[in-house]
Design a protein around this motif. Structure first.
Motif, PDB file in Angstrom:
ATOM      1  N   ASN A 208      38.446  35.021  46.798  1.00 36.07           N
ATOM      2  CA  ASN A 208      38.323  36.478  47.138  1.00 36.07           C
ATOM      3  C   ASN A 208      38.605  36.810  46.000  1.00 36.07           C
ATOM      4  OD1 ASN A 208      37.620  37.739  50.148  1.00 36.07           O
ATOM      5  ND2 ASN A 208      38.305  35.532  50.635  1.00 36.07           N
ATOM      6  N   LEU A 209      40.101  36.799  45.454  1.00 35.94           N
ATOM      7  CA  LEU A 209      41.093  37.293  44.161  1.00 35.94           C
ATOM      8  C   LEU A 209      39.416  36.880  43.217  1.00 35.94           C
ATOM      9  CD1 LEU A 209      43.709  38.344  43.779  1.00 35.94           C
ATOM     10  CD2 LEU A 209      43.924  36.538  43.650  1.00 35.94           C
ATOM     11  N   GLU A 210      39.279  35.431  43.363  1.00 33.63           N
ATOM     12  CA  GLU A 210      38.794  35.855  41.546  1.00 33.63           C
ATOM     13  C   GLU A 210      36.933  36.786  41.893  1.00 33.63           C
ATOM     14  OE1 GLU A 210      37.505  31.451  41.703  1.00 33.63           O
ATOM     15  OE2 GLU A 210      38.676  31.658  40.228  1.00 33.63           O
ATOM     16  N   PHE A 211      36.375  36.763  43.093  1.00 31.98           N
ATOM     17  CA  PHE A 211      35.116  37.663  42.904  1.00 31.98           C
ATOM     18  C   PHE A 211      35.306  39.057  42.777  1.00 31.98           C
ATOM     19  CE2 PHE A 211      33.216  40.834  46.036  1.00 31.98           C
ATOM     20  CZ  PHE A 211      31.779  40.538  45.484  1.00 31.98           C
ATOM     21  N   PHE A 212      37.029  39.706  43.594  1.00 30.98           N
ATOM     22  CA  PHE A 212      37.074  40.930  42.705  1.00 30.98           C
ATOM     23  C   PHE A 212      37.983  41.158  41.232  1.00 30.98           C
ATOM     24  CE2 PHE A 212      37.552  41.266  47.458  1.00 30.98           C
ATOM     25  CZ  PHE A 212      37.141  42.608  47.504  1.00 30.98           C
ATOM     26  N   ALA A 213      38.154  40.292  41.141  1.00 28.29           N
ATOM     27  CA  ALA A 213      38.501  40.259  39.440  1.00 28.29           C
ATOM     28  C   ALA A 213      36.868  40.120  38.891  1.00 28.29           C
ATOM     29  CB  ALA A 213      39.193  38.840  39.020  1.00 28.29           C
ATOM     30  N   THR A 214      36.357  39.366  38.677  1.00 22.56           N
ATOM     31  CA  THR A 214      34.930  39.007  38.037  1.00 22.56           C
ATOM     32  C   THR A 214      34.023  40.751  38.050  1.00 22.56           C
ATOM     33  OG1 THR A 214      34.394  37.242  38.749  1.00 22.56           O
ATOM     34  CG2 THR A 214      32.804  38.426  38.264  1.00 22.56           C
ATOM     35  N   ILE A 215      34.402  41.554  39.886  1.00 25.39           N
ATOM     36  CA  ILE A 215      33.646  42.721  39.862  1.00 25.39           C
ATOM     37  C   ILE A 215      33.954  44.035  38.863  1.00 25.39           C
ATOM     38  CG2 ILE A 215      33.346  44.805  41.296  1.00 25.39           C
ATOM     39  CD1 ILE A 215      32.997  42.910  43.842  1.00 25.39           C
ATOM     40  N   PHE A 216      34.996  43.510  38.137  1.00 20.20           N
ATOM     41  CA  PHE A 216      36.208  45.028  37.819  1.00 20.20           C
ATOM     42  C   PHE A 216      35.953  43.870  36.323  1.00 20.20           C
ATOM     43  CE2 PHE A 216      37.264  45.714  41.797  1.00 20.20           C
ATOM     44  CZ  PHE A 216      37.367  47.722  41.692  1.00 20.20           C
ATOM     45  N   GLY A 217      35.318  43.339  36.006  1.00 25.82           N
ATOM     46  CA  GLY A 217      35.199  42.428  34.333  1.00 25.82           C
ATOM     47  C   GLY A 217      36.636  42.201  34.270  1.00 25.82           C
ATOM     48  N   THR A 218      37.228  41.724  34.768  1.00 31.31           N
ATOM     49  CA  THR A 218      38.660  40.925  33.826  1.00 31.31           C
ATOM     50  C   THR A 218      38.616  39.412  35.242  1.00 31.31           C
ATOM     51  OG1 THR A 218      40.426  41.676  34.258  1.00 31.31           O
ATOM     52  CG2 THR A 218      40.003  41.996  36.582  1.00 31.31           C
ATOM     53  N   THR A 219      40.125  39.595  34.155  1.00 36.25           N
ATOM     54  CA  THR A 219      40.400  37.914  35.384  1.00 36.25           C
ATOM     55  C   THR A 219      41.390  37.603  36.118  1.00 36.25           C
ATOM     56  OG1 THR A 219      41.260  36.714  33.423  1.00 36.25           O
ATOM     57  CG2 THR A 219      39.090  36.607  33.493  1.00 36.25           C
TER      58      THR A 219
ATOM     59  N   LEU B  88      46.141  43.241  49.460  1.00 32.37           N
ATOM     60  CA  LEU B  88      46.855  44.094  47.841  1.00 32.37           C
ATOM     61  C   LEU B  88      46.699  43.198  47.491  1.00 32.37           C
ATOM     62  CD1 LEU B  88      49.225  46.492  47.109  1.00 32.37           C
ATOM     63  CD2 LEU B  88      50.434  44.398  48.171  1.00 32.37           C
ATOM     64  N   SER B  89      46.190  41.828  46.085  1.00 30.82           N
ATOM     65  CA  SER B  89      46.015  41.233  45.412  1.00 30.82           C
ATOM     66  C   SER B  89      45.152  41.714  44.961  1.00 30.82           C
ATOM     67  CB  SER B  89      46.392  39.962  45.045  1.00 30.82           C
ATOM     68  OG  SER B  89      47.241  39.577  46.169  1.00 30.82           O
ATOM     69  N   CYS B  90      44.142  41.853  45.788  1.00 31.77           N
ATOM     70  CA  CYS B  90      42.457  42.093  45.618  1.00 31.77           C
ATOM     71  C   CYS B  90      42.761  43.549  45.244  1.00 31.77           C
ATOM     72  CB  CYS B  90      41.551  42.073  46.419  1.00 31.77           C
ATOM     73  SG  CYS B  90      41.669  40.113  46.660  1.00 31.77           S
ATOM     74  N   ALA B  91      43.531  44.722  45.459  1.00 32.73           N
ATOM     75  CA  ALA B  91      42.796  45.687  45.272  1.00 32.73           C
ATOM     76  C   ALA B  91      44.262  46.243  44.222  1.00 32.73           C
ATOM     77  CB  ALA B  91      43.976  46.721  46.224  1.00 32.73           C
ATOM     78  N   LEU B  92      44.327  45.184  43.234  1.00 30.76           N
ATOM     79  CA  LEU B  92      46.041  45.069  42.625  1.00 30.76           C
ATOM     80  C   LEU B  92      45.388  44.921  40.832  1.00 30.76           C
ATOM     81  CD1 LEU B  92      49.230  45.018  43.752  1.00 30.76           C
ATOM     82  CD2 LEU B  92      48.661  46.907  43.180  1.00 30.76           C
ATOM     83  N   ILE B  93      44.230  43.410  41.203  1.00 30.77           N
ATOM     84  CA  ILE B  93      43.811  42.442  40.487  1.00 30.77           C
ATOM     85  C   ILE B  93      42.841  42.968  38.877  1.00 30.77           C
ATOM     86  CG2 ILE B  93      41.143  42.342  41.097  1.00 30.77           C
ATOM     87  CD1 ILE B  93      43.753  39.656  39.578  1.00 30.77           C
ATOM     88  N   HIS B  94      42.777  44.610  38.719  1.00 33.91           N
ATOM     89  CA  HIS B  94      41.865  45.068  37.809  1.00 33.91           C
ATOM     90  C   HIS B  94      43.013  46.465  37.458  1.00 33.91           C
ATOM     91  CE1 HIS B  94      41.302  47.558  41.219  1.00 33.91           C
ATOM     92  NE2 HIS B  94      40.479  48.583  40.689  1.00 33.91           N
TER      93      HIS B  94
END
Length: 301
Positions: free
Chosen positions: A95-106, A142-148
């Protein structure tokens, strides 16, 4: 200002979900929207995160207009909706990797921002999100909302249904996020959480009743307030409601919070009235008002 809301209206048929909503949130501020279900909090969040269009009015988030600049806003905000909305069949890490990828980050690029939160769920990184406890789901969302690394974070009733320990931990995490210069707008029906915000807006039926710091809102309470106890709580409430001089009567833990229509309140007279109605073990004492008391007073029809 990180958030500017000016005369926002939104209706669903004959129901006014938002009625002339205006407020501002400073950069780095923790701002709370406080109110019960149906107050309009979620509708307002959806407008500010570009998921819903207002009928009238305008708003800006992180300097961008919520109608014209929706793509820019989505790059600069994090949103944690009231219901757990991550992918239940993906693991914590997926899940975390997916949301990071959506926003072009890691994950690695912004790990310093989520480290304090993610380390608590990292031991379960291979567990599917749907199998997590309520508190763990909350930390993952919360981690997914902050990853970008957003400038503004929207949290819609993030602690509803979560145990008291996890609620306390969550608010401690929000305070640490503030130190990283993230503006936070959080909604909650819990009045005790309101005291943890820098500023709050009390909402009811699509309207804002009052906006100020928690301390100032409590100071505005207009009457002396008394906590009243007796051996039978139900009989006590019904008897107080029948007292000719009562202004308000609300259960509050093991006591009832009572206000009188007169400024020269006579506790002895009230005690005599209660005793005449078969109540015993009576306790009457002046007490400090709370945010909940203020909300109930403002929300009176």
């Amino acid at each position: 200002m990180s958030i500017q809301v000016h005369e926002i209206y939104k209706s669903y048929g004959q129901v006014n979900a938002l009625d002339n909503i205006s407020f501002e949130v400073k950069s780095g501020e923790l701002f709370g929207l406080i109110g019960p279900d149906g107050a309009g909090k979620t509708t307002l969040f959806r407008i500010l995160t570009t998921l819903l269009l207002p009928d009238r009015g305008n708003a800006r988030v992180a300097g961008y207009d919520v109608v014209r600049d929706l793509n820019a806003i989505r790059r600069h905000v994090g949103y944690m909706p009231g219901r757990f909305s991550l992918y239940q069949d993906l693991t914590v890490e997926e899940n975390l990797e997916f949301f990071a990828t959506i926003f072009g980050t890691t994950i690695a690029e912004n790990y310093d921002l989520i480290k304090d939160i993610y380390v608590q769920i990292e031991p379960f990184k291979d567990r599917r999100a749907g199998k997590l406890s309520g508190g763990m789901k909350q930390k993952l969302a919360l981690s997914c909302a902050l990853i970008h690394r957003p400038k503004v974070l929207f949290l819609d009733e993030p602690t509803t249904g979560v145990d008291p320990v996890s609620r306390k931990e969550f608010w401690e995490m929000l305070k640490r996020l503030q130190e990283k210069d993230i503006t936070i707008l959080v909604s909650t029906p819990y009045m005790d959480e309101a005291a943890l915000c820098d500023q709050i807006a009390l909402m009811q039926d699509g309207k804002i009743l009052e906006i100020d710091t928690p301390e100032a809102i409590v100071r505005h309470y207009p009457k002396p307030i008394y906590k009243v106890g007796a051996h039978d709580m139900y009989l006590l409430i019904e008897t107080l409601k029948a007292y000719p001089h009562r202004h308000s009567v609300y259960p509050f833990g093991e006591y009832v919070h009572y206000t009188d229509t007169r400024m020269d309140f006579d506790s002895g007279e009230l005690q005599t009235f209660l005793e005449a109605h078969n109540l015993s073990e009576i306790h009457i004492e002046e007490t400090a008002p709370t945010i909940e008391d203020t909300f109930m007073e403002l929300a009176k029809p």
